[in-house]
Design a protein around this motif. Sequence first.
Motif, PDB file in Angstrom:
ATOM      1  N   TYR A  23      27.736  51.696  44.338  1.00  0.00           N
ATOM      2  CA  TYR A  23      28.090  51.034  45.483  1.00  0.00           C
ATOM      3  C   TYR A  23      28.465  49.691  45.054  1.00  0.00           C
ATOM      4  CZ  TYR A  23      27.980  49.083  50.332  1.00  0.00           C
ATOM      5  OH  TYR A  23      28.436  48.322  51.491  1.00  0.00           O
ATOM      6  N   SER A  24      29.694  49.026  45.680  1.00  0.00           N
ATOM      7  CA  SER A  24      30.225  47.737  45.364  1.00  0.00           C
ATOM      8  C   SER A  24      30.946  47.362  46.582  1.00  0.00           C
ATOM      9  CB  SER A  24      31.106  47.985  44.452  1.00  0.00           C
ATOM     10  OG  SER A  24      32.442  48.603  44.439  1.00  0.00           O
ATOM     11  N   VAL A  25      31.668  46.305  46.419  1.00  0.00           N
ATOM     12  CA  VAL A  25      32.332  45.695  47.577  1.00  0.00           C
ATOM     13  C   VAL A  25      33.730  46.445  47.762  1.00  0.00           C
ATOM     14  CG1 VAL A  25      31.471  43.233  47.295  1.00  0.00           C
ATOM     15  CG2 VAL A  25      33.322  44.120  45.942  1.00  0.00           C
ATOM     16  N   THR A  40      37.480  45.170  36.855  1.00  0.00           N
ATOM     17  CA  THR A  40      38.773  45.323  37.071  1.00  0.00           C
ATOM     18  C   THR A  40      39.148  46.577  37.976  1.00  0.00           C
ATOM     19  OG1 THR A  40      39.367  44.626  34.952  1.00  0.00           O
ATOM     20  CG2 THR A  40      41.099  45.830  35.705  1.00  0.00           C
ATOM     21  N   ARG A  41      38.430  47.574  37.882  1.00  0.00           N
ATOM     22  CA  ARG A  41      38.575  48.767  38.778  1.00  0.00           C
ATOM     23  C   ARG A  41      38.193  48.342  40.225  1.00  0.00           C
ATOM     24  NH1 ARG A  41      42.616  51.849  36.813  1.00  0.00           N
ATOM     25  NH2 ARG A  41      41.999  52.528  34.596  1.00  0.00           N
ATOM     26  N   CYS A  42      37.304  47.409  40.375  1.00  0.00           N
ATOM     27  CA  CYS A  42      36.843  47.100  41.717  1.00  0.00           C
ATOM     28  C   CYS A  42      37.818  46.321  42.275  1.00  0.00           C
ATOM     29  CB  CYS A  42      35.614  46.555  41.427  1.00  0.00           C
ATOM     30  SG  CYS A  42      34.779  46.018  43.234  1.00  0.00           S
ATOM     31  N   ALA A  43      38.478  45.353  41.542  1.00  0.00           N
ATOM     32  CA  ALA A  43      39.587  44.550  42.028  1.00  0.00           C
ATOM     33  C   ALA A  43      40.675  45.241  42.404  1.00  0.00           C
ATOM     34  CB  ALA A  43      39.900  43.207  40.754  1.00  0.00           C
ATOM     35  N   GLU A  44      41.032  46.431  41.719  1.00  0.00           N
ATOM     36  CA  GLU A  44      42.085  47.163  41.710  1.00  0.00           C
ATOM     37  C   GLU A  44      42.021  48.015  43.257  1.00  0.00           C
ATOM     38  OE1 GLU A  44      44.520  50.636  39.173  1.00  0.00           O
ATOM     39  OE2 GLU A  44      42.390  50.906  39.262  1.00  0.00           O
ATOM     40  N   MET A  45      40.723  48.392  43.407  1.00  0.00           N
ATOM     41  CA  MET A  45      40.680  49.371  44.727  1.00  0.00           C
ATOM     42  C   MET A  45      40.598  48.119  46.007  1.00  0.00           C
ATOM     43  SD  MET A  45      39.987  51.812  46.615  1.00  0.00           S
ATOM     44  CE  MET A  45      39.521  52.998  45.354  1.00  0.00           C
ATOM     45  N   LEU A  46      40.157  47.360  45.663  1.00  0.00           N
ATOM     46  CA  LEU A  46      40.197  45.919  46.801  1.00  0.00           C
ATOM     47  C   LEU A  46      41.931  45.551  47.055  1.00  0.00           C
ATOM     48  CD1 LEU A  46      37.459  42.992  45.903  1.00  0.00           C
ATOM     49  CD2 LEU A  46      37.405  44.788  47.685  1.00  0.00           C
ATOM     50  N   VAL A 102      29.247  44.330  42.644  1.00  0.00           N
ATOM     51  CA  VAL A 102      30.217  44.300  41.702  1.00  0.00           C
ATOM     52  C   VAL A 102      30.004  44.798  40.301  1.00  0.00           C
ATOM     53  CG1 VAL A 102      30.516  41.878  41.107  1.00  0.00           C
ATOM     54  CG2 VAL A 102      32.338  43.050  40.970  1.00  0.00           C
ATOM     55  N   PRO A 103      30.626  45.543  39.493  1.00  0.00           N
ATOM     56  CA  PRO A 103      30.131  46.210  38.244  1.00  0.00           C
ATOM     57  C   PRO A 103      30.175  44.931  37.197  1.00  0.00           C
ATOM     58  CG  PRO A 103      31.822  47.607  39.033  1.00  0.00           C
ATOM     59  CD  PRO A 103      31.749  46.211  40.049  1.00  0.00           C
TER      60      PRO A 103
END
Length: 207
Positions: free
Chosen positions: A157-159, A90-96, A82-83
């Motif tokens: 790369y991230s979750v 926030t963008r990672c959570a948005e994609m999830l 995760v960044p």
Amino acid sequence: MKLFYSPGACSVGIHVILEEIGKPYELGLVALKEGAQHKPEYVAINPKSKVPALLRDDGSLLTEFPVIAMWLAKTNPEARLVPTDLEGETRCAEMLDYVCGTIHPQGFTRQFRTANFTPREEDFPKVVEQGKALAAKYFDVLQSTWKGDTWVLPSGYSVADAALFFVEYWATRRSGMTLPPRLATHLEAMLARPAVQRALAQEGLPA
């Protein structure tokens, strides 16, 4: 830790994350096709009657894909899943949320659990086609708004990639869909990752 999963369900994304982290964990099979999620022994563990669910070492249970994914990422910072900056997280959570809250239920639950959307069997083909059309629309949105390179996020790369993977996998392996170019490249890159290969092999799924 113990991951409750069903082969090929969205839980495969969490399975991939666990493999990326590399720490010991167990697998608990919940055969969705046989209705195991509704049997008393599993309901006693997870009253929501779905997967994924993660039994943590302290005996507490986590449910909901985005929550499990972010908890695993944040508690295993060395895996860099995760960044570390607020905007990136926030963008990672948005994609999830987009994958799990929109693409999955609207695009694919319509295809795989059609009876949830209509009681009339004669309407099933229309619901399936609607699901495919919606999934294609959502994939086109991702294609046109893609910010990263190979991976979803510019930071790497991230979750979020593990989440996107499971709907890409469904689209190509179960629905016969063709992905837009960026998503097709992403899927191939995911399938080349050892963690993904191990997770698929453990679930008896084709690469």
